[in-house]
Design a protein around this motif. Structure first.
Motif, PDB file in Angstrom:
ATOM      1  N   GLN A   1       0.826  -1.233   0.114  1.00 13.82           N
ATOM      2  CA  GLN A   1      -0.033   0.048   0.164  1.00 13.82           C
ATOM      3  C   GLN A   1       0.861   1.206   0.051  1.00 13.82           C
ATOM      4  N   ASP A   2       0.249   2.369  -0.473  1.00 11.25           N
ATOM      5  CA  ASP A   2       1.142   3.545  -0.429  1.00 11.25           C
ATOM      6  C   ASP A   2      -0.036   4.526  -0.483  1.00 11.25           C
ATOM      7  N   GLU A   3       0.180   5.955  -0.267  1.00  3.44           N
ATOM      8  CA  GLU A   3      -0.759   7.032  -0.103  1.00  3.44           C
ATOM      9  C   GLU A   3      -1.249   7.131  -1.643  1.00  3.44           C
ATOM     10  N   GLY A   4      -2.485   7.054  -1.565  1.00  2.00           N
ATOM     11  CA  GLY A   4      -3.226   7.044  -3.166  1.00  2.00           C
ATOM     12  C   GLY A   4      -3.076   5.889  -4.029  1.00  2.00           C
ATOM     13  N   TYR A   5      -2.538   4.783  -3.240  1.00  2.13           N
ATOM     14  CA  TYR A   5      -2.386   3.743  -4.215  1.00  2.13           C
ATOM     15  C   TYR A   5      -2.704   2.316  -3.151  1.00  2.13           C
ATOM     16  N   HIS A   6      -3.683   1.817  -3.899  1.00  3.36           N
ATOM     17  CA  HIS A   6      -4.185   0.448  -2.995  1.00  3.36           C
ATOM     18  C   HIS A   6      -3.482  -0.541  -3.542  1.00  3.36           C
ATOM     19  N   GLY A   7      -2.389  -1.198  -3.167  1.00  4.38           N
ATOM     20  CA  GLY A   7      -1.622  -2.137  -3.523  1.00  4.38           C
ATOM     21  C   GLY A   7      -2.062  -3.827  -3.015  1.00  4.38           C
ATOM     22  N   GLY A   8      -2.735  -3.912  -2.003  1.00  4.97           N
ATOM     23  CA  GLY A   8      -3.242  -4.707  -1.464  1.00  4.97           C
ATOM     24  C   GLY A   8      -2.779  -5.350  -0.181  1.00  4.97           C
ATOM     25  N   LEU A   9      -1.518  -5.106  -0.074  1.00  5.42           N
ATOM     26  CA  LEU A   9      -0.580  -5.525   1.265  1.00  5.42           C
ATOM     27  C   LEU A   9      -0.123  -4.491   2.046  1.00  5.42           C
ATOM     28  N   SER A  10      -0.433  -4.530   3.282  1.00  2.40           N
ATOM     29  CA  SER A  10       0.163  -3.614   4.072  1.00  2.40           C
ATOM     30  C   SER A  10       1.631  -3.912   4.674  1.00  2.40           C
ATOM     31  N   GLU A  11       2.232  -2.871   5.284  1.00  2.23           N
ATOM     32  CA  GLU A  11       3.459  -3.269   5.969  1.00  2.23           C
ATOM     33  C   GLU A  11       3.455  -4.641   6.930  1.00  2.23           C
ATOM     34  N   GLN A  12       2.417  -4.440   7.477  1.00  2.74           N
ATOM     35  CA  GLN A  12       2.045  -5.588   8.596  1.00  2.74           C
ATOM     36  C   GLN A  12       2.155  -6.844   7.789  1.00  2.74           C
ATOM     37  N   ASP A  13       1.196  -6.898   6.728  1.00  2.00           N
ATOM     38  CA  ASP A  13       1.053  -8.048   6.168  1.00  2.00           C
ATOM     39  C   ASP A  13       2.517  -8.858   5.372  1.00  2.00           C
ATOM     40  N   VAL A  14       3.244  -8.081   5.081  1.00  2.00           N
ATOM     41  CA  VAL A  14       4.456  -8.292   4.442  1.00  2.00           C
ATOM     42  C   VAL A  14       5.549  -8.783   5.598  1.00  2.00           C
ATOM     43  N   SER A  15       5.260  -8.220   6.783  1.00  2.00           N
ATOM     44  CA  SER A  15       6.045  -8.706   7.953  1.00  2.00           C
ATOM     45  C   SER A  15       5.749  -9.921   8.582  1.00  2.00           C
ATOM     46  N   ARG A  16       4.484  -9.995   8.401  1.00  2.00           N
ATOM     47  CA  ARG A  16       3.783 -11.425   8.910  1.00  2.00           C
ATOM     48  C   ARG A  16       4.285 -12.638   7.820  1.00  2.00           C
ATOM     49  N   ILE A  17       4.318 -12.034   6.559  1.00  2.00           N
ATOM     50  CA  ILE A  17       4.749 -13.370   5.554  1.00  2.00           C
ATOM     51  C   ILE A  17       6.287 -13.810   6.022  1.00  2.00           C
ATOM     52  N   TYR A  18       7.217 -12.577   5.971  1.00  2.00           N
ATOM     53  CA  TYR A  18       8.433 -12.721   6.255  1.00  2.00           C
ATOM     54  C   TYR A  18       8.760 -13.769   7.437  1.00  2.00           C
ATOM     55  N   SER A  19       8.067 -13.476   8.435  1.00  2.00           N
ATOM     56  CA  SER A  19       8.116 -13.958   9.806  1.00  2.00           C
ATOM     57  C   SER A  19       7.814 -15.389   9.695  1.00  2.00           C
ATOM     58  N   GLU A  20       6.568 -15.412   9.236  1.00  2.00           N
ATOM     59  CA  GLU A  20       6.145 -17.248   9.081  1.00  2.00           C
ATOM     60  C   GLU A  20       6.984 -17.827   7.974  1.00  2.00           C
ATOM     61  N   LEU A  21       7.518 -17.331   7.002  1.00  2.00           N
ATOM     62  CA  LEU A  21       8.456 -17.836   6.207  1.00  2.00           C
ATOM     63  C   LEU A  21       9.796 -18.475   6.937  1.00  2.00           C
ATOM     64  N   MET A  22      10.344 -17.554   7.743  1.00  2.00           N
ATOM     65  CA  MET A  22      11.555 -17.709   8.378  1.00  2.00           C
ATOM     66  C   MET A  22      11.316 -18.585   9.613  1.00  2.00           C
ATOM     67  N   ARG A  23      10.189 -18.640  10.308  1.00  2.00           N
ATOM     68  CA  ARG A  23       9.810 -19.604  11.281  1.00  2.00           C
ATOM     69  C   ARG A  23       9.611 -20.955  10.806  1.00  2.00           C
ATOM     70  N   ASN A  24       9.041 -21.245   9.590  1.00  2.00           N
ATOM     71  CA  ASN A  24       8.469 -22.580   9.344  1.00  2.00           C
ATOM     72  C   ASN A  24       8.338 -22.422   7.589  1.00  2.00           C
ATOM     73  N   PRO A  25       9.725 -22.201   6.652  1.00  2.63           N
ATOM     74  CA  PRO A  25       9.638 -22.390   5.381  1.00  2.63           C
ATOM     75  C   PRO A  25       9.000 -23.525   4.637  1.00  2.63           C
ATOM     76  N   ALA A  26       8.742 -24.785   5.256  1.00  4.87           N
ATOM     77  CA  ALA A  26       7.993 -25.914   4.873  1.00  4.87           C
ATOM     78  C   ALA A  26       6.687 -25.776   4.545  1.00  4.87           C
ATOM     79  N   THR A  27       5.972 -24.786   5.495  1.00  3.67           N
ATOM     80  CA  THR A  27       4.369 -24.716   5.406  1.00  3.67           C
ATOM     81  C   THR A  27       3.982 -23.374   5.068  1.00  3.67           C
ATOM     82  N   ALA A  28       4.886 -22.637   5.330  1.00  2.27           N
ATOM     83  CA  ALA A  28       4.552 -21.156   5.437  1.00  2.27           C
ATOM     84  C   ALA A  28       4.055 -20.588   3.726  1.00  2.27           C
ATOM     85  N   LEU A  29       5.023 -20.837   3.053  1.00  4.96           N
ATOM     86  CA  LEU A  29       4.672 -20.511   1.407  1.00  4.96           C
ATOM     87  C   LEU A  29       3.667 -21.487   0.938  1.00  4.96           C
ATOM     88  N   PRO A  30       3.425 -22.615   1.099  1.00  6.32           N
ATOM     89  CA  PRO A  30       2.454 -23.568   0.597  1.00  6.32           C
ATOM     90  C   PRO A  30       0.987 -22.817   1.093  1.00  6.32           C
TER      91      PRO A  30
END
Length: 271
Positions: free
Chosen positions: A132-161
């Protein structure tokens, strides 16, 4: 085959099919979490009239991961350069390039790197910026991206699938689920964070304004990763582009609604 061509062919597991005497080429470019087999429901309809080029991005499918250098693949431009090298190695011209998800933006970048080789561009489920950005609806917030990274680092075998299966929104089709599960097993776990960073941290909103070849944007009516606002943004900022909204839901319409994708491509290629 020269040593250089052999290295490129091995790097991207290049597969040629279709009509070798055809004057035009169809290059199909996959996104994250899949490989070239994601196009298996699309290719049969174009075998007669096109040379067809399939490949795996470095780190996906059966690509040669020994050639992966992390510092080079932190940006989508390097993946685009790989495509251009494939085109040069095989002397491909009059190329209709079709990219899905991150592969769509990689395809767009390739057309800007070597504009004389490409005739048409198709972007399926594409986004120039996921955040997301000012005036732009990208779909993912900074919190969404942080969650994706955190889950992938914690359990890569299941997070991406889990993430990509949620994005698929498939109908109840065991065959599709089985294909998708098998494809995800091919993703190189050692490189997936680099690939995700190249995708989720990218911003190509200014880049797309430079696209000049005929461009078709194909958007599912509901996409977990790419909201309709993004498709409209692409349409408004790529000069002369065409937007086709298909009835399918999900981020992988070439699997869940191949008939709609084929119809859109055939109409665009013959326009």
């Amino acid at each position: 085959m020269t040593a250089k061509i052999a290295k490129i062919a091995k790097r991207n597991h290049v597969h040629l099919m279709g009509n070798p005497d055809a004057s035009e080429t169809l290059m199909l470019v996959h996104g994250l979490g899949t490989d070239q087999t994601v196009w298996h429901k699309i290719t049969p309809f174009f075998l007669k009239h096109f040379k067809i080029v399939l490949l795996d991005h470095l780190g996906s499918g059966h690509s040669d991961t020994s050639q992966f250098q992390q510092h080079r693949y932190l940006d989508l431009n390097q993946y685009a350069s790989d495509l251009v090298e494939v085109c040069e190695a095989y002397r491909l011209e009059n190329i209709h390039i079709v990219g899905h998800s991150a592969g769509a933006m990689i395809s767009a970048l390739a057309t800007l790197q070597a504009p004389a080789r490409f005739k048409r561009l198709v972007m399926i489920a594409a986004s120039p910026r996921y955040l997301q950005d000012e005036g732009y609806h990208g779909g993912l917030s900074e919190q969404d991206v942080s969650r994706i990274y955190s889950e992938l680092m914690r359990n890569p075998a299941t997070a991406l699938p889990a993430l990509l299966t949620e994005a698929a929104i498939y109908p109840e089709d065991p065959g599709l689920h089985a294909y998708f599960s098998a494809s995800l097993q091919q993703v190189n776990r050692d490189h997936v964070l680099t690939v995700l960073c190249a995708i989720l941290q990218s911003d190509h909103r200014e880049t797309i304004r430079r696209i000049t070849i005929p461009t078709l944007i194909i958007q599912s009516r509901k996409d977990y990763f790419v909201p309709m606002e993004v498709a409209l943004y692409l349409h408004h900022h790529i000069p002369g582009s065409t937007l086709t909204v298909i009835r399918s839901k999900g981020h992988f319409p070439q699997l869940s609604a191949p008939g709609e994708i084929v119809a859109a491509l055939q109409s665009f290629f013959t326009a």
